[in-house]
Design an enzyme around this catalytic site. Structure first.
Site, PDB file in Angstrom:
ATOM      1  N   GLU A 127      44.360 -18.855  83.988  1.00  0.00           N
ATOM      2  CA  GLU A 127      45.804 -18.676  84.618  1.00  0.00           C
ATOM      3  C   GLU A 127      46.715 -19.686  84.055  1.00  0.00           C
ATOM      4  O   GLU A 127      47.529 -20.436  84.766  1.00  0.00           O
ATOM      5  CB  GLU A 127      45.730 -18.753  86.104  1.00  0.00           C
ATOM      6  N   ASN A 169      40.673 -16.426  81.155  1.00  0.00           N
ATOM      7  CA  ASN A 169      40.766 -15.446  82.201  1.00  0.00           C
ATOM      8  C   ASN A 169      42.053 -15.612  83.044  1.00  0.00           C
ATOM      9  O   ASN A 169      42.744 -16.901  83.268  1.00  0.00           O
ATOM     10  CB  ASN A 169      39.795 -15.882  83.221  1.00  0.00           C
ATOM     11  N   HIS A 206      43.696  -8.055  89.784  1.00  0.00           N
ATOM     12  CA  HIS A 206      44.216  -7.760  91.530  1.00  0.00           C
ATOM     13  C   HIS A 206      45.481  -6.914  91.395  1.00  0.00           C
ATOM     14  O   HIS A 206      46.528  -7.191  91.315  1.00  0.00           O
ATOM     15  CB  HIS A 206      44.322  -9.367  91.815  1.00  0.00           C
ATOM     16  N   GLU A 235      37.745  -9.850  88.587  1.00  0.00           N
ATOM     17  CA  GLU A 235      38.230 -10.024  89.849  1.00  0.00           C
ATOM     18  C   GLU A 235      38.771  -8.731  90.501  1.00  0.00           C
ATOM     19  O   GLU A 235      39.450  -9.007  91.404  1.00  0.00           O
ATOM     20  CB  GLU A 235      38.973 -11.343  90.072  1.00  0.00           C
ATOM     21  N   ASP A 237      40.228  -6.063  92.432  1.00  0.00           N
ATOM     22  CA  ASP A 237      40.565  -5.700  93.898  1.00  0.00           C
ATOM     23  C   ASP A 237      41.777  -4.867  93.912  1.00  0.00           C
ATOM     24  O   ASP A 237      42.644  -5.146  93.147  1.00  0.00           O
ATOM     25  CB  ASP A 237      40.359  -6.738  95.038  1.00  0.00           C
TER      26      ASP A 237
HETATM   27  O1  G3I Z   1      36.547 -24.581 102.490  1.00  0.00           O
HETATM   28  C1  G3I Z   1      37.590 -25.008 103.118  1.00  0.00           C
HETATM   29  C2  G3I Z   1      37.452 -25.087 104.793  1.00  0.00           C
HETATM   30  O2  G3I Z   1      36.596 -26.099 104.651  1.00  0.00           O
HETATM   31  C3  G3I Z   1      38.672 -25.329 105.487  1.00  0.00           C
HETATM   32  O3  G3I Z   1      38.619 -25.470 106.873  1.00  0.00           O
HETATM   33  C4  G3I Z   1      39.466 -24.058 105.204  1.00  0.00           C
HETATM   34  C5  G3I Z   1      40.782 -24.321 105.961  1.00  0.00           C
HETATM   35  O4  G3I Z   1      42.131 -23.480 105.161  1.00  0.00           O
HETATM   36  O5  G3I Z   1      39.930 -23.846 103.867  1.00  0.00           O
HETATM   37  C6  G3I Z   1      38.443 -23.545 103.005  1.00  0.00           C
HETATM   38  O6  G3I Z   1      38.860 -23.680 101.832  1.00  0.00           O
HETATM   39  C7  G3I Z   1      39.319 -22.240 101.353  1.00  0.00           C
HETATM   40  C8  G3I Z   1      38.706 -21.695 100.406  1.00  0.00           C
HETATM   41  O7  G3I Z   1      39.406 -20.537  99.865  1.00  0.00           O
HETATM   42  C9  G3I Z   1      37.113 -21.362 100.831  1.00  0.00           C
HETATM   43  O8  G3I Z   1      37.328 -20.251 102.021  1.00  0.00           O
HETATM   44  C10 G3I Z   1      40.788 -22.663 100.799  1.00  0.00           C
HETATM   45  O9  G3I Z   1      41.675 -23.198 101.807  1.00  0.00           O
HETATM   46  C11 G3I Z   1      41.454 -21.522 100.187  1.00  0.00           C
HETATM   47  O10 G3I Z   1      42.673 -21.610  99.543  1.00  0.00           O
HETATM   48  C12 G3I Z   1      40.181 -20.816  99.165  1.00  0.00           C
HETATM   49  O11 G3I Z   1      41.097 -19.662  98.491  1.00  0.00           O
HETATM   50  C13 G3I Z   1      40.686 -19.231  97.504  1.00  0.00           C
HETATM   51  C14 G3I Z   1      41.532 -19.233  96.370  1.00  0.00           C
HETATM   52  O12 G3I Z   1      41.029 -18.696  95.166  1.00  0.00           O
HETATM   53  C15 G3I Z   1      41.946 -20.648  96.148  1.00  0.00           C
HETATM   54  O13 G3I Z   1      42.896 -20.542  94.844  1.00  0.00           O
HETATM   55  C16 G3I Z   1      39.801 -17.760  97.742  1.00  0.00           C
HETATM   56  O14 G3I Z   1      38.808 -17.970  98.527  1.00  0.00           O
HETATM   57  C17 G3I Z   1      39.484 -17.122  96.346  1.00  0.00           C
HETATM   58  O15 G3I Z   1      39.122 -15.769  96.546  1.00  0.00           O
HETATM   59  C18 G3I Z   1      40.679 -17.465  95.357  1.00  0.00           C
HETATM   60  O16 G3I Z   1      40.081 -16.863  94.165  1.00  0.00           O
HETATM   61  C19 G3I Z   1      41.049 -16.743  93.042  1.00  0.00           C
HETATM   62  C20 G3I Z   1      40.400 -17.076  91.728  1.00  0.00           C
HETATM   63  O17 G3I Z   1      39.786 -18.292  91.705  1.00  0.00           O
HETATM   64  C21 G3I Z   1      41.257 -17.017  90.556  1.00  0.00           C
HETATM   65  N1  G3I Z   1      42.155 -15.778  90.509  1.00  0.00           N
HETATM   66  C22 G3I Z   1      42.797 -15.451  91.761  1.00  0.00           C
HETATM   67  C23 G3I Z   1      41.992 -15.240  92.769  1.00  0.00           C
HETATM   68  C24 G3I Z   1      42.474 -14.858  94.199  1.00  0.00           C
HETATM   69  O18 G3I Z   1      43.385 -15.862  94.462  1.00  0.00           O
END
Ligand code: G3I
Length: 302
Positions: A127, A169, A206, A235, A237
């Protein structure tokens, strides 16, 4: 064939999913994931904040949980991701200039050494381009270390694990008419011309109402492949999970020889980062949705 992975394998491709380590004790989740998919991407566990929470102190606990589950179940693993403006640990967010550049290099070396020879494709840089019509690089702390940060990342990665395929990516690069697509295309062309090591481009895919699927995706995949790189859908969806759109995406990949595989970004709708859009192939109860059948039929050739 009766599973996504086996159906994709008929043409030498993989069909993968994002896996979240915290769900590996959910038997509904693991049963579907193990049955249907033959490639795995860690949804968050191999990112910078997870693997190097403190500078120079690497932690692969969660990443290895995903990696080991995948390998023990006969799946290949995509690495995601080594250099990114997002999900940086606090110490990295506070660096700039030469110190940040060195930290990026050290991070790539540290993570790739741990997984040397074990990762089929690495998303080396994620990105790095701006949304919208500018075609510019995203203004990030990494970009401010100098415009050459992306090629430095790729050269570092090649030296660290020569066996891994090295990918750029991004999202919103599926539509051939978009400035962001053309900007990434120009970068890849330039890298190939100058011998910067890059092997693949990942199209996150996405799709939603703001960035819908467009029929020229196939042109995009073909055009990048013609530069001499593999392409992958990394990725996937789709908001609402239209069976027709899912089939179109699969058929676009199947039409391009160098499209090596497809990864969906989660198993069930409830596992999705945007679950309210119900964008995946299984519902929250683990049942196959119409989009699942549509994808399977497309992979089976019709
Ligand atoms: O693990 C913590 C947890 O301890 C905490 O209590 C909670 C509270 O918000 O957050 C948890 O972490 C979260 C993590 O996902 C695990 O669930 C983060 O806040 C959250 O920001 C994170 O989101 C991820 C996101 O990337 C972050 O940028 C998504 O799961 C994940 O699907 C998403 O994936 C990205 C790819 O890496 C890149 N392309 C876009 C895609 C979608 O956004």
């Amino acid at each position: 064939e009766s599973t996504l992975g086996a159906a994709a394998a008929q043409s030498g491709r993989y069909f993968g999913t994002a896996i979240a380590s915290g769900k590996l004790n959910d038997p509904v989740y693991t049963t579907i994931a193990n049955r249907e998919f033959n490639s795995v991407t860690a949804e968050n566990e191999m990112k910078i904040d997870a693997t190097e929470p403190q500078r120079g102190r690497f932690d692969f606990t969660a990443a290895d949980r995903v990696y080991n589950w995948a390998v023990q179940n006969g799946k290949e693993v995509r690495g995601h991701t080594l250099a990114w403006h997002s999900q940086q640990p606090g110490w990295m967010q506070n660096l700039s200039g030469g110190a940040l550049r060195q930290a990026m290099i050290d991070h790539i070396n540290g993570v790739m050494a741990h997984y040397k020879g074990k990762i089929v494709q690495w998303d080396v840089v994620n990105e790095a381009f701006e949304d919208g019509d500018s075609g510019a690089r995203r203004n990030s702390n990494l970009q401010r270390t100098g415009n050459d940060w992306i090629e430095v990342a790729f050269r570092t990665a090649r030296a660290a694990d020569p066996a891994a395929k090295l990918c750029y990516n991004d999202y919103n690069i599926e539509n051939w008419n978009w400035a962001k697509t053309q900007a990434v295309y120009a970068m890849v062309r330039d890298f190939k011309q100058r011998g910067v090591p890059i092997d693949c481009v990942g199209f996150q895919s996405h799709f939603n109402s703001g960035s819908p699927y467009n029929g020229n995706f196939r042109t995009t995949l073909r055009s990048f492949a013609a530069l001499g790189v593999d392409v992958a859908i990394t990725e996937l969806d789709i908001q609402g999970a239209s069976p027709t759109t899912y089939a179109n995406v699969v058929n676009d990949c199947l039409a391009v020889e160098r499209c090596v595989g497809i990864t969906v970004w989660g198993v069930r709708d409830t596992d999705s980062w945007r679950s309210e859009q119900t964008p995946l192939l299984f519902d929250g109860g683990g049942n196959k949705k119409p989009a699942y059948t549509s994808v399977l039929n497309a992979l089976n050739g019709g």
